[in-house]
Design a protein around this motif. Sequence first.
Motif, short mmCIF file in Angstrom:
data_model
loop_
_atom_site.label_atom_id
_atom_site.label_comp_id
_atom_site.label_asym_id
_atom_site.label_seq_id
_atom_site.Cartn_x
_atom_site.Cartn_y
_atom_site.Cartn_z
N ARG A 81 1.01 -0.91 -0.40
CA ARG A 81 0.02 -0.19 0.13
C ARG A 81 0.99 1.06 0.20
O ARG A 81 0.36 2.24 -0.82
CB ARG A 81 -0.92 0.19 1.02
CG ARG A 81 -1.95 -1.32 0.92
CD ARG A 81 -2.97 -1.22 0.93
NE ARG A 81 -4.20 -2.32 0.72
CZ ARG A 81 -3.81 -3.37 0.91
NH1 ARG A 81 -2.76 -3.52 -0.10
NH2 ARG A 81 -4.51 -4.24 1.09
N ARG A 82 1.80 0.83 0.94
CA ARG A 82 2.65 2.12 0.68
C ARG A 82 4.17 1.83 0.37
O ARG A 82 5.21 1.78 1.41
CB ARG A 82 3.59 2.56 2.12
CG ARG A 82 1.56 2.97 2.93
CD ARG A 82 1.65 3.46 4.11
NE ARG A 82 2.25 4.81 4.70
CZ ARG A 82 3.27 5.56 5.03
NH1 ARG A 82 4.19 4.37 4.94
NH2 ARG A 82 3.77 6.41 5.07
N PRO A 83 4.10 2.39 -0.99
CA PRO A 83 3.54 3.34 -1.98
C PRO A 83 2.69 1.86 -2.81
O PRO A 83 3.03 0.93 -3.14
CB PRO A 83 4.50 3.70 -2.50
CG PRO A 83 6.11 2.87 -3.12
CD PRO A 83 6.25 2.03 -1.69
N THR A 84 2.05 2.68 -2.89
CA THR A 84 0.33 1.62 -3.90
C THR A 84 1.52 1.92 -5.17
O THR A 84 1.24 2.95 -6.24
CB THR A 84 -0.69 2.07 -4.40
OG1 THR A 84 -1.00 2.53 -2.34
CG2 THR A 84 -1.31 1.81 -5.43
N LEU A 85 1.37 -0.15 -5.97
CA LEU A 85 2.26 0.27 -8.13
C LEU A 85 0.81 -0.42 -8.63
O LEU A 85 1.42 -1.92 -7.94
CB LEU A 85 4.02 -0.55 -7.13
CG LEU A 85 4.02 0.52 -6.29
CD1 LEU A 85 5.23 -0.30 -6.51
CD2 LEU A 85 5.04 1.99 -6.95
N ALA A 86 0.83 0.19 -8.98
CA ALA A 86 -0.43 -0.60 -10.20
C ALA A 86 0.27 -0.12 -11.72
O ALA A 86 -0.17 0.83 -11.68
CB ALA A 86 -1.68 0.04 -9.55
#
Length: 259
Positions: free
Chosen positions: A226-231
């Motif tokens: 989630r931290r960071p969110t990578l998509a």
Amino acid sequence: MSARRFSQRAWDQRFQAAVARAFATVPYYREMWAEAGAPLEEPVVTPVARLDAVLDRLYPLARPYERQREEPGWTGEPGELMEALKLTGDYRGEPLFEVRRALLDWERIGRARYHVVLGADAEVADPELRAAGVRAFHAAREPALLGDPAQIAALPAHPGRARVFLRRSLTDLGTRDSRHGEVVHDPRLGYLGGRYRTCGHVHLNWRRVHARQSPSGPLLTLLRRRRPTLAGISVPGTAHLGVQHCPEHGTPILREVAS
């Protein structure tokens, strides 16, 4: 390794849930909707080289990135490394010594002790830090050693038995060293999977990583981080890789495909 728990449908549903969460909670992805002027089903592709420039906007609104208090978000988690090692079929839970360019405050991966050995390319104020890591590695009875091929070659050989694992980039999967286990790593995305010793295929850690095919290569989404969110992240030089299923295990693999 078993495919009994893998479901393509469930894997894709987890990807869709991760993308929906990104659009709902993370500034960088929310901005994509604003720029498009309409809701999107999938994120606009982000080249991995752009991640440093947008790091501050990749964190959820509820837990923003605090630059003065936090390390850059590319360290990953011990579980990612442990699971990648297990995907090789060669890791037995030995104390792990990882060759890195900087120290890391992890103490364990799973139940195994974790140590950093500073490589020859690490910038250190005190050379004793590098020497201490090498001494600890040599003092370990049956350690596991992980690093880039050049880093491994530069270290003095272990006097006893050491199980060696090579860190491979996504652009280097066509090279295989059958003497050692191999894990797949990207400096920004972290540990993504491993080459299983019996079938020889590069298996994605599908519980943590989703991959979908595009003309430029696999687009990667980290399902748990989630931290960071990578998509929807693309990696240059991977257009030759296809997302397929292992004929032996039935789980997702990355494999060179004919152009």
